[in-house]
Design a protein around this motif. Structure first.
Motif, PDB file in Angstrom:
ATOM      1  N   ALA A   1       2.549  -4.633   1.705  1.00 27.14           N
ATOM      2  CA  ALA A   1       1.584  -4.255   0.675  1.00 27.14           C
ATOM      3  C   ALA A   1       2.129  -3.180  -0.254  1.00 27.14           C
ATOM      4  O   ALA A   1       1.818  -3.163  -1.453  1.00 27.14           O
ATOM      5  N   LEU A   2       2.957  -2.280   0.279  1.00 26.39           N
ATOM      6  CA  LEU A   2       3.455  -1.153  -0.517  1.00 26.39           C
ATOM      7  C   LEU A   2       4.717  -1.485  -1.300  1.00 26.39           C
ATOM      8  O   LEU A   2       5.114  -0.718  -2.179  1.00 26.39           O
ATOM      9  N   LEU A   3       5.320  -2.622  -0.991  1.00 25.39           N
ATOM     10  CA  LEU A   3       6.612  -2.929  -1.600  1.00 25.39           C
ATOM     11  C   LEU A   3       6.529  -3.037  -3.117  1.00 25.39           C
ATOM     12  O   LEU A   3       7.462  -2.663  -3.829  1.00 25.39           O
ATOM     13  N   GLY A   4       5.408  -3.556  -3.619  1.00 29.07           N
ATOM     14  CA  GLY A   4       5.266  -3.696  -5.072  1.00 29.07           C
ATOM     15  C   GLY A   4       4.863  -2.413  -5.775  1.00 29.07           C
ATOM     16  O   GLY A   4       4.545  -2.426  -6.955  1.00 29.07           O
ATOM     17  N   LYS A   5       4.852  -1.292  -5.033  1.00 31.01           N
ATOM     18  CA  LYS A   5       4.464   0.011  -5.567  1.00 31.01           C
ATOM     19  C   LYS A   5       3.090  -0.046  -6.229  1.00 31.01           C
ATOM     20  O   LYS A   5       2.924   0.283  -7.399  1.00 31.01           O
ATOM     21  N   PRO A   6       2.070  -0.456  -5.464  1.00 35.31           N
ATOM     22  CA  PRO A   6       0.723  -0.561  -6.032  1.00 35.31           C
ATOM     23  C   PRO A   6       0.122   0.806  -6.317  1.00 35.31           C
ATOM     24  O   PRO A   6       0.479   1.798  -5.682  1.00 35.31           O
ATOM     25  N   ARG A   7      -0.794   0.831  -7.264  1.00 33.02           N
ATOM     26  CA  ARG A   7      -1.573   2.046  -7.513  1.00 33.02           C
ATOM     27  C   ARG A   7      -2.779   2.105  -6.584  1.00 33.02           C
ATOM     28  O   ARG A   7      -3.260   3.183  -6.261  1.00 33.02           O
ATOM     29  N   ILE A   8      -3.257   0.928  -6.185  1.00 37.76           N
ATOM     30  CA  ILE A   8      -4.456   0.831  -5.355  1.00 37.76           C
ATOM     31  C   ILE A   8      -4.100   0.115  -4.060  1.00 37.76           C
ATOM     32  O   ILE A   8      -3.502  -0.960  -4.087  1.00 37.76           O
ATOM     33  N   LEU A   9      -4.474   0.701  -2.920  1.00 35.55           N
ATOM     34  CA  LEU A   9      -4.266   0.075  -1.616  1.00 35.55           C
ATOM     35  C   LEU A   9      -5.622  -0.251  -1.021  1.00 35.55           C
ATOM     36  O   LEU A   9      -6.495   0.619  -0.913  1.00 35.55           O
ATOM     37  N   LEU A  10      -5.808  -1.509  -0.639  1.00 36.51           N
ATOM     38  CA  LEU A  10      -7.060  -1.993  -0.069  1.00 36.51           C
ATOM     39  C   LEU A  10      -6.835  -2.305   1.404  1.00 36.51           C
ATOM     40  O   LEU A  10      -5.944  -3.079   1.751  1.00 36.51           O
ATOM     41  N   LEU A  11      -7.635  -1.720   2.274  1.00 37.62           N
ATOM     42  CA  LEU A  11      -7.506  -1.907   3.726  1.00 37.62           C
ATOM     43  C   LEU A  11      -8.800  -2.523   4.240  1.00 37.62           C
ATOM     44  O   LEU A  11      -9.859  -1.900   4.183  1.00 37.62           O
ATOM     45  N   ASP A  12      -8.717  -3.756   4.732  1.00 32.45           N
ATOM     46  CA  ASP A  12      -9.913  -4.479   5.179  1.00 32.45           C
ATOM     47  C   ASP A  12      -9.929  -4.579   6.702  1.00 32.45           C
ATOM     48  O   ASP A  12      -9.327  -5.472   7.284  1.00 32.45           O
ATOM     49  N   GLU A  13     -10.599  -3.624   7.352  1.00 32.86           N
ATOM     50  CA  GLU A  13     -10.674  -3.586   8.823  1.00 32.86           C
ATOM     51  C   GLU A  13      -9.272  -3.641   9.439  1.00 32.86           C
ATOM     52  O   GLU A  13      -9.048  -4.309  10.455  1.00 32.86           O
ATOM     53  N   SER A  14      -8.341  -2.958   8.815  1.00 31.58           N
ATOM     54  CA  SER A  14      -6.927  -3.115   9.179  1.00 31.58           C
ATOM     55  C   SER A  14      -6.611  -2.646  10.591  1.00 31.58           C
ATOM     56  O   SER A  14      -5.658  -3.138  11.202  1.00 31.58           O
ATOM     57  N   PHE A  15      -7.384  -1.692  11.121  1.00 35.42           N
ATOM     58  CA  PHE A  15      -7.030  -1.102  12.407  1.00 35.42           C
ATOM     59  C   PHE A  15      -8.074  -1.397  13.488  1.00 35.42           C
ATOM     60  O   PHE A  15      -8.013  -0.847  14.577  1.00 35.42           O
ATOM     61  N   GLY A  16      -9.028  -2.280  13.184  1.00 33.98           N
ATOM     62  CA  GLY A  16     -10.135  -2.530  14.095  1.00 33.98           C
ATOM     63  C   GLY A  16      -9.722  -3.107  15.434  1.00 33.98           C
ATOM     64  O   GLY A  16     -10.398  -2.890  16.446  1.00 33.98           O
ATOM     65  N   ALA A  17      -8.615  -3.857  15.478  1.00 32.55           N
ATOM     66  CA  ALA A  17      -8.208  -4.515  16.726  1.00 32.55           C
ATOM     67  C   ALA A  17      -7.204  -3.692  17.529  1.00 32.55           C
ATOM     68  O   ALA A  17      -6.749  -4.146  18.578  1.00 32.55           O
ATOM     69  N   LEU A  18      -6.867  -2.500  17.057  1.00 33.32           N
ATOM     70  CA  LEU A  18      -5.843  -1.697  17.725  1.00 33.32           C
ATOM     71  C   LEU A  18      -6.454  -0.789  18.781  1.00 33.32           C
ATOM     72  O   LEU A  18      -7.600  -0.355  18.678  1.00 33.32           O
ATOM     73  N   ASP A  19      -5.651  -0.474  19.796  1.00 29.66           N
ATOM     74  CA  ASP A  19      -6.079   0.483  20.811  1.00 29.66           C
ATOM     75  C   ASP A  19      -6.246   1.863  20.181  1.00 29.66           C
ATOM     76  O   ASP A  19      -5.585   2.182  19.174  1.00 29.66           O
ATOM     77  N   PRO A  20      -7.127   2.718  20.744  1.00 30.05           N
ATOM     78  CA  PRO A  20      -7.409   4.026  20.133  1.00 30.05           C
ATOM     79  C   PRO A  20      -6.168   4.857  19.837  1.00 30.05           C
ATOM     80  O   PRO A  20      -6.062   5.476  18.775  1.00 30.05           O
ATOM     81  N   GLY A  21      -5.214   4.910  20.780  1.00 26.65           N
ATOM     82  CA  GLY A  21      -4.022   5.712  20.549  1.00 26.65           C
ATOM     83  C   GLY A  21      -3.188   5.205  19.393  1.00 26.65           C
ATOM     84  O   GLY A  21      -2.715   5.981  18.556  1.00 26.65           O
ATOM     85  N   ILE A  22      -3.013   3.890  19.337  1.00 20.95           N
ATOM     86  CA  ILE A  22      -2.237   3.290  18.243  1.00 20.95           C
ATOM     87  C   ILE A  22      -2.985   3.460  16.925  1.00 20.95           C
ATOM     88  O   ILE A  22      -2.374   3.728  15.883  1.00 20.95           O
ATOM     89  N   ARG A  23      -4.313   3.332  16.969  1.00 24.73           N
ATOM     90  CA  ARG A  23      -5.110   3.501  15.752  1.00 24.73           C
ATOM     91  C   ARG A  23      -4.944   4.909  15.198  1.00 24.73           C
ATOM     92  O   ARG A  23      -4.834   5.104  13.986  1.00 24.73           O
ATOM     93  N   SER A  24      -4.902   5.900  16.091  1.00 26.03           N
ATOM     94  CA  SER A  24      -4.719   7.280  15.645  1.00 26.03           C
ATOM     95  C   SER A  24      -3.370   7.452  14.949  1.00 26.03           C
ATOM     96  O   SER A  24      -3.268   8.130  13.916  1.00 26.03           O
ATOM     97  N   ASP A  25      -2.333   6.817  15.489  1.00 27.46           N
ATOM     98  CA  ASP A  25      -1.013   6.867  14.848  1.00 27.46           C
ATOM     99  C   ASP A  25      -1.061   6.227  13.461  1.00 27.46           C
ATOM    100  O   ASP A  25      -0.441   6.730  12.511  1.00 27.46           O
ATOM    101  N   MET A  26      -1.797   5.120  13.347  1.00 26.00           N
ATOM    102  CA  MET A  26      -1.905   4.440  12.056  1.00 26.00           C
ATOM    103  C   MET A  26      -2.676   5.291  11.051  1.00 26.00           C
ATOM    104  O   MET A  26      -2.373   5.281   9.858  1.00 26.00           O
ATOM    105  N   HIS A  27      -3.669   6.021  11.519  1.00 27.88           N
ATOM    106  CA  HIS A  27      -4.402   6.937  10.636  1.00 27.88           C
ATOM    107  C   HIS A  27      -3.441   7.955  10.025  1.00 27.88           C
ATOM    108  O   HIS A  27      -3.459   8.202   8.806  1.00 27.88           O
TER     109      HIS A  27
END
Length: 258
Positions: free
Chosen positions: A152-178
């Motif tokens: 998603a970032l490769l095209g150097k976007p100005r706007i990043l849209l995240l649609d439930e991107s971390f909902g399926a991750l374990d709490p520890g991994i989700r915290s790292d993604m945050h």
């Protein structure tokens, strides 16, 4: 940067969203919460350009958002899309190819070298520099989401849209993604819109929280009215009573059988 002017969205007789009026400055991080089916992802798709308002308009820098996805807007879904027969590096390089003019997206010569350099750079930023030669099936859920962020970032976007991107991750991994998303937001000076079902996540990330909900109800015609933005709150300035009211409404306690 973004102006939402009297926007409605409906499919046939089903009104999903109604009377949306908001402005968002460049560099803000807006989290969107609300019950399932209240139009959060639909709104995200209108920002992306794959859906259009039924009424009203959404403006980017004073002009209507194009009716197609563009490199200025990157999106990461909960269900990521990759080529299973390609390595991590090849998947990101393929994203470079698809952004170039032409039908095939193939890269040759200097174009391929530039794509490889760009892909390696962004993969290092998202913490995948040690996984360049791995295939998607060899990656954990968190690593796959890092790959999706890199694409998603490769095209150097100005706007990043995240649609439930971390909902399926374990709490520890989700915290790292945050932590990763907050760092990328700051480093790339992004404007971020993030859909989540987790109210705590919504208040931890970003600068503003939007709550989508239906204020009008017709028991005889439940699709007659759409959701509006009932709260627009600065993150970090929430009193406990208001937080509890929102949380109780998003996750109502089932009535006890009597």
């Amino acid at each position: 940067m973004i102006q939402v002017n009297q926007v409605w969205k409906q499919y046939d007789d089903n009104i999903v969203l109604e009377r949306l009026n908001k402005t968002v400055d460049e560099g803000e991080f807006v989290t969107l919460v609300g019950a399932s089916g209240c139009g959060k992802s639909t709104f995200l798709n209108m920002l992306l350009g794959t859906e259009q308002p039924s009424k009203g308009e959404i403006l980017l820098d004073g002009k209507p958002i194009p009716n197609e996805a563009g490199s200025d807007r990157g999106i990461v879904f909960q269900q990521y899309s990759v080529f299973p027969h390609m390595t991590v590096l090849e998947n990101v390089m393929a994203t470079c190819g698809f952004q170039r003019p032409g039908i095939t997206g193939y890269l040759f010569g200097s174009g391929r070298s530039a794509a490889r350099e760009a892909a390696e750079s962004i993969l290092e930023q998202v913490g995948l520099s040690q996984a360049l030669k791995k295939y998607p099936h060899e990656l954990s859920g968190g690593m796959r989401q890092r790959l999706a962020l890199a694409q998603a970032l490769l095209g150097k976007p100005r706007i990043l849209l995240l649609d439930e991107s971390f909902g399926a991750l374990d709490p520890g991994i989700r915290s790292d993604m945050h932590d990763l998303v907050l760092n990328l937001w700051s480093e790339h000076k992004l404007t971020v819109f993030m859909v989540t079902h987790d109210l705590k996540e919504g208040f931890y990330l970003g600068t503003r929280l939007w709550v989508f909900d239906k204020l009008r109800h017709d028991p005889q015609a439940p699709q007659r009215y759409g959701a509006v933005i009932t709260y627009d709150l600065p993150v970090g300035h929430m009193d406990q009573t208001t937080y509890q009211q929102i949380d109780d409404h998003l996750r109502p306690i089932p009535a006890q059988a009597g």
